[in-house]
Design an enzyme around this catalytic site. Structure first.
Site, short mmCIF file in Angstrom:
data_model
loop_
_atom_site.label_atom_id
_atom_site.label_comp_id
_atom_site.label_asym_id
_atom_site.label_seq_id
_atom_site.Cartn_x
_atom_site.Cartn_y
_atom_site.Cartn_z
N HIS A 196 0.93 -1.21 -0.02
CA HIS A 196 0.04 0.13 -0.10
C HIS A 196 0.86 1.20 -0.11
O HIS A 196 0.47 2.19 -0.64
CB HIS A 196 -0.80 0.12 1.13
CG HIS A 196 -2.11 -0.57 1.06
ND1 HIS A 196 -3.02 -1.16 2.12
CD2 HIS A 196 -2.86 -0.87 -0.19
CE1 HIS A 196 -3.90 -1.69 1.41
NE2 HIS A 196 -4.02 -1.43 0.21
N GLU A 439 -6.27 -15.47 -18.99
CA GLU A 439 -4.95 -15.26 -17.97
C GLU A 439 -4.27 -16.83 -17.90
O GLU A 439 -3.51 -16.60 -16.80
CB GLU A 439 -5.29 -14.41 -16.75
CG GLU A 439 -6.73 -14.74 -16.14
CD GLU A 439 -6.87 -13.94 -14.96
OE1 GLU A 439 -6.24 -13.13 -14.65
OE2 GLU A 439 -8.05 -14.19 -14.50
N ASP A 463 -1.55 -12.33 -14.57
CA ASP A 463 -1.54 -14.06 -14.48
C ASP A 463 -1.05 -14.67 -15.66
O ASP A 463 -0.37 -15.59 -15.43
CB ASP A 463 -3.08 -14.45 -13.99
CG ASP A 463 -3.39 -14.02 -12.57
OD1 ASP A 463 -2.50 -14.52 -11.75
OD2 ASP A 463 -4.27 -13.81 -12.04
N CYS A 510 -6.17 -5.86 -19.13
CA CYS A 510 -6.36 -4.90 -17.89
C CYS A 510 -5.23 -5.33 -16.99
O CYS A 510 -5.39 -4.88 -15.99
CB CYS A 510 -7.78 -5.38 -17.35
SG CYS A 510 -7.77 -7.19 -16.92
C1 PEP Z 1 -4.31 -10.16 -14.43
O1 PEP Z 1 -4.22 -11.16 -13.77
O2 PEP Z 1 -3.58 -9.41 -15.29
C2 PEP Z 1 -5.45 -9.19 -13.60
C3 PEP Z 1 -5.67 -7.94 -14.05
O3 PEP Z 1 -5.97 -9.82 -12.37
P1 PEP Z 1 -5.47 -9.76 -11.01
O4 PEP Z 1 -4.07 -8.86 -11.17
O5 PEP Z 1 -6.47 -9.08 -10.32
O6 PEP Z 1 -5.25 -10.92 -10.60
MG MG Z 2 -5.61 -12.31 -12.64
#
Ligand code: PEP
Ligand code: MG
Length: 581
Positions: A196, A439, A463, A510
């Site tokens: 954080h 992912e 991921d 994302c």
């Molecule tokens: C990802 O895996 O790229 C993703 C956006 O999900 P998180 O980071 O929340 O696992």
């Molecule tokens: Mg993810």
């Protein structure tokens, strides 16, 4: 002679100022027994210390400037919640009673237990919350041991004007106070990029470097130091030439960022008139405030699991509906992509998780797997999402798909819920788009099959990289292998984009890679037209898009796909970035 020390760069920018070492030390706790007749006094002592800690945090919370562009109060609230959670307010009292030990020792035993639980967790976010627990316990310990050298709180006096703080560790609350007093940058001996504290530094645009072991030994109080937050380097005893170089870099950096502000209300449009959608990632309804300033095309990833964290109970359908509806209404007609629960190691589910997959939770019962197995968890969420879809454009996104049957199962459950909602005369969007996160390598390789059954795809690079390269994304020992430019990762990304294109559905990204300006041109060249990222990165990425001629980036990006290894690909990417700058 110049002294240079390298750490982990967690927040960009250059700072030149005087060092100020924060000598708070870690409270040392020894095993101490207490006589039975002092039991009640000891428990009172602990309760009083927790009260003082509560008051301190409340005071700090009040200091947060209203204009602060992120959910900083949320960070302080996390600490307040932890402080008042029975794991810290009750369990140590039980330990004092059962072991007849001091409050400090009871807290230490409880902290050791909690830290070991966090260490076992797989979820990157939850794992980093371990630092929060340590910060909260240290706050209580300092009060108990009278080491409570609170940070300066004097109204209106900027005691740390132009100072660069060097500390063993800093909590989010420290950062708020220190910035209030004029701190311009900081260096810590411990910490990592997902903490954080690091997130906060980025939000506040404070150059910051973490993980410089023994930093306090190398630098003297009041000596001039330079922080290079891009490279993760701290310099001292520099020559005039070096200082002038960094002053110039700092001027250029400031000029560049202030020039980006004029892009706020402009669309992301390449020089050859190709429109690109820039969406924001968000975690809590409060995050919407940070978006007021940055015009975004929608929310590309709402991590709904954050609604489930830092609490003992689960949010019911109504609470979830209200949260989703708040986001939809804050976005005023722009699409909101709600990701269904991506839990893996959340507290209420932890026992289930461990029982099913004791050795490797990253590959275990998490995200959509967990939801499909637990209708009691999943159905209220789907009902809440569907109901929110009646209030504005909502897209639902399924995390961690690894086979197409999972899509069919979700669609089947959704159809049943839709029939139920209709029979109850509850409104929802019949055509709410359902997309999937790509992912897992299996999903990436067969993304053409997934694309047949989904309304959109979103590439979760965090991921995808972890699973493709077989490296735990939060394991420091293998961090060096985590490379977005690895040829296998780039080939999979290209393949997913093509799969979406051939099926006529949008493909977004994302993961963190989408907000990394170093990769923007490459991704444009590979055909990506929808990026979702943390709001702070949007203007910089938009600036690159608006200066790009995508038709030139296409062949250049395809050359990168021919590279044999990540370093070679990275060099190519850097050449593209320099050439088309
Ligand atoms: C990802 O895996 O790229 C993703 C956006 O999900 P998180 O980071 O929340 O696992
Ligand atoms: Mg993810």
């Amino acid at each position: 002679m110049t002294l240079a020390k390298k750490g982990i760069a967690v927040s960009r920018g250059i700072a030149i100022g005087r060092a100020h070492k924060l000598e708070r030390g870690q409270p040392e706790v020894a095993e101490t027994c207490i006589p039975r007749d002092r039991l009640d006094d000891e428990i009172d002592r602990l309760r009083r210390a927790i009260d003082v800690a509560n008051t301190q945090l409340q005071q700090i919370r009040k200091k947060i400037p209203g204009s602060t562009p992120t959910d900083i109060s949320g960070f302080i609230d996390t600490h307040l919640l932890m402080l008042n959670d029975s794991a810290l307010s009750e369990a140590p009292i039980q330990i004092i009673r059962s072991q007849l030990c001091s409050a400090e020792w009871a807290l230490k035993l409880q902290l050791d237990m909690l830290v070991s639980v966090f260490d076992e967790m797989d979820d990157a976010y939850l794992k980093t919350r371990r630092d929060d627990v340590i910060h909260v316990v240290n706050r209580i310990l300092r009060i108990l041991t009278n080491m409570d050298e609170e940070l300066p709180l004097h109204e209106g006096v900027q005691l740390l004007q132009n100072k660069i703080i060097i500390a063993d560790d800093l909590t989010p609350a420290d950062i708020v106070l220190l910035q209030h007093q004029g701190m311009i940058a900081f260096v810590t001996e411990s910490g990592g990029p997902l903490s954080h504290t690091a997130i906060l530094a980025r939000s506040l645009k404070l150059p910051a470097i973490v993980g410089i072991h023994h930093a306090k030994r190398y630098f003297q109080n009041d000596e001039e130091i330079i922080i290079d937050g891009d490279q993760g380097i701290v310099l001292a005893k520099t020559s005039d030439v070096i200082k002038e170089y960094y002053s110039e870099k700092q001027r250029a950096f400031r000029l560049y960022y202030s020039s980006l502000n004029k892009l706020k209300n402009k669309p992301a449009l390449s020089m050859d008139n190709i429109a690109v959608h820039l969406h924001a990632n968000a975690e809590l309804p409060e995050d919407m405030q940070a978006l007021h300033d940055t015009k975004v095309d929608g929310i590309g990833l709402f991590r709904s699991e954050y609604l489930f964290m830092n609490r003992d109970d689960l949010p019911d359908e109504e609470e979830q509906f209200n949260a989703y509806q708040d986001i939809v209404s804050a976005m005023k007609g722009k699409p909101v992509t709600i990701r269904t629960l991506d839990l893996g190691a959340d507290k209420p589910l932890q026992n289930l998780q461990q029982a099913e997959c004791p050795t490797n939770p990253a590959l275990g019962l998490r995200a959509i797997r967990l939801c499909l197995k637990d209708p009691g968890l999943f159905i209220p969420q789907l009902r809440a999402i569907l109901r929110a879809s009646a209030t504005g454009p909502v897209r639902m996104m399924i995390p961690m798909l690894s086979n197409t049957q999972e899509i069919f199962q979700v669609i089947n459950i959704l159809d049943n819920i839709k029939a139920e909602l209709s029979s109850q005369n509850i409104e929802f969007d019949q055509n709410m788009p359902v997309g999937g996160m790509i992912e897992v390598p299996a999903a990436a390789i067969s993304s053409h099959l997934f694309a047949r059954h989904l309304d959109f795809l979103s590439i979760g690079t965090n991921d995808l990289i972890q699973y493709t390269l077989a490296i735990d994304r939060i394991d420091e020992d293998v961090n060096y292998l985590y490379k977005p430019s690895h040829p296998s990762v780039l080939i999979l990304i290209k393949q997913i984009i093509e799969a979406g294109k051939n099926a006529g559905i949008p493909v977004a990204m994302c993961g963190e890679m989408a907000g990394d300006p170093d990769y923007t041109r490459l991704l444009l060249g590979l055909g990506l037209r929808e990026f979702s990222m943390q709001p702070n990165a949007i203007l910089e990425v938009k600036n690159i898009i608006n200066h790009s001629l995508i038709k030139k980036l296409v062949p250049a990006s395809h050359e990168v796909l021919q590279c044999e290894h990540a370093e070679d690909a990275l060099k190519h990417i850097q050449v593209i970035n320099a050439q088309y700058h």
